[in-house]
Design an enzyme around this catalytic site. Structure first.
Site, short mmCIF file in Angstrom:
data_model
loop_
_atom_site.label_atom_id
_atom_site.label_comp_id
_atom_site.label_asym_id
_atom_site.label_seq_id
_atom_site.Cartn_x
_atom_site.Cartn_y
_atom_site.Cartn_z
N LYS A 125 -10.33 17.80 -6.93
CA LYS A 125 -11.59 17.88 -6.19
C LYS A 125 -11.75 19.33 -5.72
CE LYS A 125 -15.00 17.32 -3.19
NZ LYS A 125 -15.01 18.75 -2.70
N GLU A 171 -1.64 23.16 2.91
CA GLU A 171 -1.58 24.59 3.26
C GLU A 171 -2.84 24.86 4.05
OE1 GLU A 171 -2.75 27.91 3.68
OE2 GLU A 171 -2.86 28.28 1.52
N LEU A 172 -2.70 25.21 5.34
CA LEU A 172 -3.81 25.06 6.26
C LEU A 172 -4.22 26.35 6.97
CD1 LEU A 172 -2.51 21.72 7.80
CD2 LEU A 172 -3.93 22.05 5.78
N CYS A 182 -6.04 33.50 3.31
CA CYS A 182 -5.26 32.81 4.34
C CYS A 182 -3.98 33.55 4.71
CB CYS A 182 -4.93 31.39 3.88
SG CYS A 182 -3.98 31.32 2.34
N GLU A 184 -8.08 31.27 13.65
CA GLU A 184 -8.32 31.89 12.34
C GLU A 184 -9.82 32.13 12.15
OE1 GLU A 184 -6.79 31.26 7.80
OE2 GLU A 184 -7.68 29.51 8.79
#
Length: 488
Positions: free
Chosen positions: A185, A260-261, A293, A388
């Site tokens: 997706k 993974e954020l 990131c 972030e």
């Protein structure tokens, strides 16, 4: 690239791209569609099928049906197809780069020379790792034992809008190598290069249903996908907020989940560092409009070199050129979407309103550009330090000694990456050990060994990708135990 796309298509940067799902080896259209806008000039480049629960169910069932045959090929059989796919990626770099540049505005030169080739490397690396895997054997308590990997089954891979092609392959390749089948997706803001990946997999000879691409809005297609009871693994890259929703769905079905954020990485510069190298690398954190990131967005500089470092940093930052990502002279491209520019502007506006010092930049520009910005906060607890931003916005703070540097580095909830500049091996080891992050670079940045573990701590992530760590995640481990002397 061979013309294998069928049904609805769009011509993007001169390349024909299917705008439908790829499910069970076929292109599948949805009755509703969503627009894809290029960040380069804000124009509409495609109308893409918007999937929902029906398409998600169809994709997962196609993956489930293909799973036994894909597992039966064995590591060597799967590796042959994965190497063929990698060769096709290499052969189509120019087309893939052109589409991804139009789709999300990453610098074309970066895509052509580095990013797309990394996608091919992902497939080759994991194919070879799976073939080379040695099952663990040992003798214990009168029995012979062996640990075996079994493919987990159908998996969902949900990827972000930045570097979508490469980051998709980073997750898909270990899943396929381990013997799993995949439903990908992609993010709705940049889905088009992932559609091309489906074409290349078909051209490489992948059996129908092994790789499926489900397009759609996260709250619709994504939510339906991650809650499907037939899935056996979920891998996600995105925000902690979305990960919490996915984690709830995964928990309901007892499905292992990696995420993974994002991060808020420190870039720590000591007085014994090569200041030109450190300042240049710090200014380089504005690359890709700061939409990375792993970026070191919190500059932490020893007090004794404060002014010297800032002078060198500003000199390096002044060399950036904001412009069309297709122009080789451009170093900072437009941001992905108007909503994202609004988000970044909101962070900066709130920082200014609360009295934070803007050292450089701070303004939204025409189109989807935001000035490369440096903010010197009055307090470490300020939002601009702790959250972030994911844009061309850095903060600048100073420290007295190693103890304070580490305290500042570890003062956020994030823990994805860190960067340290020092001329001392002892300091490199001490600070490298002390910084709480999934990866710490010393005197370099973004050098990746694909066999090393990758992931975050704190709210930066769950689990690890890379090497055998990823292959183990996509596998169920089984111990085979045989009584001594009972077989021959």
């Amino acid at each position: 690239m061979s013309a294998v796309a069928q049904g609805n298509t769009a011509t993007v940067a001169g390349v024909e791209v299917s705008t439908d799902h790829y499910i069970g080896g076929e292109r599948v259209a949805s009755p509703t569609r969503f627009p894809v806008i290029t960040p380069i000039d804000g124009s509409l480049i495609a109308e893409v099928s918007a999937g929902g629960a029906e398409e998600a169910d169809r994709a997962v069932r196609a993956a489930q049906a293909a799973a036994p045959g894909w597992a039966a090929l064995g590591a060597s059989g799967r590796a042959a197809l994965m190497h063929r796919l990698a060769d096709l990626i290499d052969a189509n770099v120019e087309k893939l780069a052109a589409v991804e540049c139009a789709d999300m505005a990453m610098l074309l030169e970066s895509l052509r020379l580095r990013v797309i080739f990394r996608a091919a490397a992902n497939f080759r690396n994991y194919a070879d790792l799976a073939v080379a895997y040695e099952e663990r054997d040992w003798h214990s308590k009168g029995t012979w034992n062996r640990v075996q990997r079994m493919p987990a089954g159908p998996v969902a891979v949900i990827t972000p809008w930045n570097a979508p092609f490469m980051l998709s392959t980073w997750k898909i390749s270990p899943a396929l190598a381990a013997g799993c089948t995949v439903v990908l997706k992609p993010a709705e803001w940049s889905p088009l290069s992932c559609s091309l990946l489906a074409d290349l997999a078909q051209e490489a000879g992948f059996p129908a249903g092994v790789l499926n691409v489900l397009q759609g809005i996260g709250e619709e297609a994504g939510a339906a996908l991650v809650s499907h009871p037939l899935l056996r693994r979920i891998s996600f890259t995105g925000s902690p907020e979305t990960a919490r929703h996915i984690g709830v769905s995964a928990a309901k079905n007892l499905v292992p989940f990696t995420g993974e954020l994002g991060g808020k990485g420190p870039l720590i510069v000591f007085e014994d560092a090569d200041l030109d190298a450190a300042a240049t690398k710090a200014a380089g954190q504005y690359d890709d409009a700061g939409q990375v990131c792993l970026a070191g967005t919190r500059l932490l500089v020893q007090e004794s070199i404060r002014d010297d470092f800032l002078k060198r940093f500003n000199t390096a930052a002044d060399k950036h050129v904001l412009g069309d990502p297709r122009d080789p002279a451009t170093t900072v491209s437009p941001m992905i979407h108007p909503d994202h520019v609004d988000r970044v502007e909101g962070f900066v506006t709130r920082a200014i309103t609360s009295g934070q010092k803007v050292v450089r930049g701070g303004k939204r520009l025409d189109g989807l550009f935001f000035e490369p910005t440096l903010i010197e906060p009055s307090d470490n607890d300020e939002e601009i330090v702790q959250r972030e931003v994911f844009g061309p916005v850095l903060t600048f703070q100073t420290f007295k000694d190693e103890e304070e540097a580490v305290a500042l580095a570890n003062s956020t909830e994030y823990g994805l990456s860190g960067i340290v500049y020092t001329g001392s091996m002892g300091r490199a080891d001490r600070i490298g050990r002390a910084v709480r992050a999934g990866i710490v670079w010393v005197n370099t940045f973004l050098v990746r060994d694909l066999t090393a573990p990758f992931g975050g701590v704190g709210i930066s992530g769950i689990g690890r990708e890379g090497g055998d760590y990823a292959l183990d995640f996509y596998s169920d481990l089984k111990t085979l135990q045989i009584l001594d002397g009972s077989v021959r």
